[in-house]
Design a protein around this motif. Structure first.
Motif, PDB file in Angstrom:
ATOM      1  N   LYS A 199       0.838  -1.207   0.000  1.00 36.52           N
ATOM      2  CA  LYS A 199       0.000   0.000   0.000  1.00 36.52           C
ATOM      3  C   LYS A 199       0.870   1.254   0.000  1.00 36.52           C
ATOM      4  N   TRP A 200       1.957   1.233   0.783  1.00 42.67           N
ATOM      5  CA  TRP A 200       2.868   2.376   0.831  1.00 42.67           C
ATOM      6  C   TRP A 200       3.589   2.540  -0.511  1.00 42.67           C
ATOM      7  N   ALA A 201       3.961   1.429  -1.151  1.00 41.20           N
ATOM      8  CA  ALA A 201       4.645   1.491  -2.448  1.00 41.20           C
ATOM      9  C   ALA A 201       3.762   2.182  -3.484  1.00 41.20           C
ATOM     10  N   ILE A 202       2.493   1.812  -3.519  1.00 39.46           N
ATOM     11  CA  ILE A 202       1.573   2.443  -4.463  1.00 39.46           C
ATOM     12  C   ILE A 202       1.428   3.928  -4.153  1.00 39.46           C
ATOM     13  N   ARG A 203       1.346   4.261  -2.880  1.00 40.73           N
ATOM     14  CA  ARG A 203       1.197   5.658  -2.474  1.00 40.73           C
ATOM     15  C   ARG A 203       2.414   6.484  -2.899  1.00 40.73           C
ATOM     16  N   ILE A 204       3.603   5.921  -2.764  1.00 39.58           N
ATOM     17  CA  ILE A 204       4.820   6.647  -3.138  1.00 39.58           C
ATOM     18  C   ILE A 204       4.786   7.051  -4.608  1.00 39.58           C
ATOM     19  N   TYR A 205       4.405   6.118  -5.478  1.00 31.38           N
ATOM     20  CA  TYR A 205       4.349   6.439  -6.906  1.00 31.38           C
ATOM     21  C   TYR A 205       3.279   7.478  -7.199  1.00 31.38           C
ATOM     22  N   ARG A 206       2.104   7.312  -6.609  1.00 35.93           N
ATOM     23  CA  ARG A 206       1.027   8.266  -6.865  1.00 35.93           C
ATOM     24  C   ARG A 206       1.410   9.673  -6.420  1.00 35.93           C
ATOM     25  N   LEU A 207       2.031   9.792  -5.246  1.00 34.66           N
ATOM     26  CA  LEU A 207       2.271  11.112  -4.686  1.00 34.66           C
ATOM     27  C   LEU A 207       3.544  11.749  -5.223  1.00 34.66           C
ATOM     28  N   ASN A 208       4.497  10.967  -5.707  1.00 35.42           N
ATOM     29  CA  ASN A 208       5.594  11.556  -6.465  1.00 35.42           C
ATOM     30  C   ASN A 208       5.066  12.162  -7.766  1.00 35.42           C
ATOM     31  N   ASP A 209       4.133  11.454  -8.414  1.00 33.18           N
ATOM     32  CA  ASP A 209       3.485  12.011  -9.604  1.00 33.18           C
ATOM     33  C   ASP A 209       2.784  13.329  -9.259  1.00 33.18           C
ATOM     34  N   ALA A 210       2.063  13.321  -8.153  1.00 35.49           N
ATOM     35  CA  ALA A 210       1.333  14.528  -7.743  1.00 35.49           C
ATOM     36  C   ALA A 210       2.290  15.681  -7.481  1.00 35.49           C
ATOM     37  N   ALA A 211       3.390  15.420  -6.786  1.00 33.26           N
ATOM     38  CA  ALA A 211       4.343  16.484  -6.467  1.00 33.26           C
ATOM     39  C   ALA A 211       4.928  17.101  -7.735  1.00 33.26           C
ATOM     40  N   GLN A 212       5.239  16.265  -8.723  1.00 31.14           N
ATOM     41  CA  GLN A 212       5.775  16.789  -9.974  1.00 31.14           C
ATOM     42  C   GLN A 212       4.766  17.691 -10.669  1.00 31.14           C
ATOM     43  N   ARG A 213       3.521  17.272 -10.694  1.00 34.59           N
ATOM     44  CA  ARG A 213       2.498  18.071 -11.369  1.00 34.59           C
ATOM     45  C   ARG A 213       2.243  19.378 -10.620  1.00 34.59           C
ATOM     46  N   ILE A 214       2.178  19.300  -9.301  1.00 39.59           N
ATOM     47  CA  ILE A 214       1.932  20.505  -8.507  1.00 39.59           C
ATOM     48  C   ILE A 214       3.054  21.511  -8.692  1.00 39.59           C
ATOM     49  N   ALA A 215       4.301  21.024  -8.723  1.00 36.81           N
ATOM     50  CA  ALA A 215       5.442  21.930  -8.890  1.00 36.81           C
ATOM     51  C   ALA A 215       5.467  22.550 -10.282  1.00 36.81           C
ATOM     52  N   ALA A 216       4.924  21.839 -11.282  1.00 36.02           N
ATOM     53  CA  ALA A 216       5.020  22.306 -12.669  1.00 36.02           C
ATOM     54  C   ALA A 216       3.865  23.222 -13.075  1.00 36.02           C
ATOM     55  N   GLU A 217       2.738  23.134 -12.381  1.00 33.62           N
ATOM     56  CA  GLU A 217       1.555  23.886 -12.795  1.00 33.62           C
ATOM     57  C   GLU A 217       1.435  25.203 -12.040  1.00 33.62           C
ATOM     58  N   ALA A 218       1.066  26.250 -12.773  1.00 34.77           N
ATOM     59  CA  ALA A 218       0.947  27.575 -12.157  1.00 34.77           C
ATOM     60  C   ALA A 218      -0.244  27.649 -11.208  1.00 34.77           C
ATOM     61  N   ASP A 219      -1.326  26.969 -11.551  1.00 33.20           N
ATOM     62  CA  ASP A 219      -2.534  27.011 -10.729  1.00 33.20           C
ATOM     63  C   ASP A 219      -3.087  25.591 -10.625  1.00 33.20           C
ATOM     64  N   PRO A 220      -2.517  24.766  -9.762  1.00 34.27           N
ATOM     65  CA  PRO A 220      -2.915  23.352  -9.693  1.00 34.27           C
ATOM     66  C   PRO A 220      -4.390  23.174  -9.331  1.00 34.27           C
ATOM     67  N   ASP A 221      -5.017  22.213  -9.992  1.00 33.80           N
ATOM     68  CA  ASP A 221      -6.392  21.822  -9.686  1.00 33.80           C
ATOM     69  C   ASP A 221      -6.314  20.607  -8.771  1.00 33.80           C
ATOM     70  N   TYR A 222      -6.369  20.832  -7.467  1.00 35.95           N
ATOM     71  CA  TYR A 222      -6.156  19.745  -6.518  1.00 35.95           C
ATOM     72  C   TYR A 222      -7.278  18.705  -6.576  1.00 35.95           C
ATOM     73  N   ALA A 223      -8.504  19.157  -6.741  1.00 36.27           N
ATOM     74  CA  ALA A 223      -9.619  18.211  -6.819  1.00 36.27           C
ATOM     75  C   ALA A 223      -9.487  17.337  -8.061  1.00 36.27           C
ATOM     76  N   GLY A 224      -9.172  17.967  -9.190  1.00 37.37           N
ATOM     77  CA  GLY A 224      -8.997  17.213 -10.430  1.00 37.37           C
ATOM     78  C   GLY A 224      -7.816  16.265 -10.354  1.00 37.37           C
ATOM     79  N   LEU A 225      -6.744  16.716  -9.712  1.00 35.29           N
ATOM     80  CA  LEU A 225      -5.557  15.867  -9.562  1.00 35.29           C
ATOM     81  C   LEU A 225      -5.870  14.659  -8.691  1.00 35.29           C
ATOM     82  N   ALA A 226      -6.628  14.878  -7.627  1.00 34.87           N
ATOM     83  CA  ALA A 226      -7.019  13.768  -6.749  1.00 34.87           C
ATOM     84  C   ALA A 226      -7.794  12.708  -7.528  1.00 34.87           C
ATOM     85  N   VAL A 227      -8.693  13.143  -8.385  1.00 32.54           N
ATOM     86  CA  VAL A 227      -9.480  12.205  -9.195  1.00 32.54           C
ATOM     87  C   VAL A 227      -8.583  11.452 -10.168  1.00 32.54           C
ATOM     88  N   ARG A 228      -7.666  12.167 -10.839  1.00 35.75           N
ATOM     89  CA  ARG A 228      -6.779  11.513 -11.817  1.00 35.75           C
ATOM     90  C   ARG A 228      -5.889  10.472 -11.151  1.00 35.75           C
TER      91      ARG A 228
END
Length: 287
Positions: free
Chosen positions: A217-246
């Motif tokens: 469960k932790w392994a899956i979380r690590i991949y998901r949240l590393n993806d999230a961190a990259q997107r959040i850092a790259a986007e000027a106005d992150p859509d957190y709700a949309g990102l959570a769904v994706r």
């Protein structure tokens, strides 16, 4: 040459969480180069990473790295050791002039070197000599005095090859399970991983404890949240709700809790921090 091509294909075909926080600033503080391992080590090692910095006459820099699943074996003054799969954000102070090398092992493939369950070193570091014996001291000195990257890589390849490690069928199974997660962002539940691997939940849990060093469960979380961190850092106005769904979360609050557990910050705090670092970097340093 075939083995090196295989390395490039394998590393290129799936996500490898690297997790360097505030990358724009980091690029102005140090240089990072990745090198493939010797063919004999291709089953065990994702890559060698060589880090150099020269901050003489400049303020020290605190570099943060998000947790990932890999065991890293590092050869740096004051930071040499075998670092188990991280549970928290790792922070290291860079100052002066330093060069060093780290080895990123494929998740699931370090037990043959350790001789014990990888969960034994999860979230902590052990001395190089505890795993590799006295030869590790000479190898660390070779890295410190090397004139070029190839000398560093060669010295560490020789150290690892001398262990004569063999990848067991169980270790291969563990590595393949992690690579299933890496290849398929759609795997967001342990049940999906079990369906992909054909293993029961209990078998997957035992396999991960023994060879990966963390629960699936932790392994899956690590991949998901590393993806999230990259997107959040790259986007000027992150859509957190949309990102959570994706990312497969049923609600935004669950996503925020998991993100904070991995990064130590909420998504909004992480975004503000990333923007603050980027704004301090001159335009000609943004690559």
């Amino acid at each position: 040459m075939k083995e090196r091509d295989s390395y490039r294909e394998r590393v290129g075909e799936h996500r490898i969480p690297r997790g360097i926080v505030a990358e724009a600033t980091a690029r102005t503080m140090f240089t990072l180069t990745r090198h493939p391992p010797a063919p004999e080590l291709a089953e065990f090692v994702d890559y060698h990473w060589v880090l150099r910095w020269d901050l003489r006459g400049r303020p020290a820099h605190e570099q943060r790295v998000l947790p990932n699943l890999a065991v890293h074996v590092t050869f740096f003054p004051g930071a040499s050791g075998v670092y188990g799969p991280a549970r928290d954000v790792f922070s290291h102070r860079l100052e002066g002039r330093v060069q060093g090398l780290g080895v990123r092992f494929r998740p699931g493939c370090f037990r043959a070197f350790l001789g014990a369950p990888v969960s034994d070193i999860a979230g902590r570091a052990v001395p190089l000599t505890a795993v590799f014996g006295p030869a590790a001291t000479a190898a660390a000195e070779s890295v410190r005095t090397a004139a070029v990257d190839a000398q560093m890589v060669g010295a560490i390849d020789n150290l690892l090859i001398a262990k004569q490690a063999e990848l067991t069928p169980a270790a291969r199974q563990a590595a393949e399970a992690v690579e299933s997660i890496a290849r398929d962002p759609g795997i967001t539940r342990v049940a999906q991983l079990c369906a992909d691997t054909g293993l029961t939940t209990r078998s997957v849990q035992r396999l991960f404890a023994e060879h990966v060093g963390c629960p699936p469960k932790w392994a899956i979380r690590i991949y998901r949240l590393n993806d999230a961190a990259q997107r959040i850092a790259a986007e000027a106005d992150p859509d957190y709700a949309g990102l959570a769904v994706r990312l497969g979360y049923s609600d935004q609050s669950h996503f925020i809790r998991d993100f904070r557990a991995v990064t130590g910050q909420s998504p909004a705090e992480y975004a503000r921090s990333a923007r603050a670092h980027t704004e301090r970097v001159p335009d000609n340093d943004r690559t």
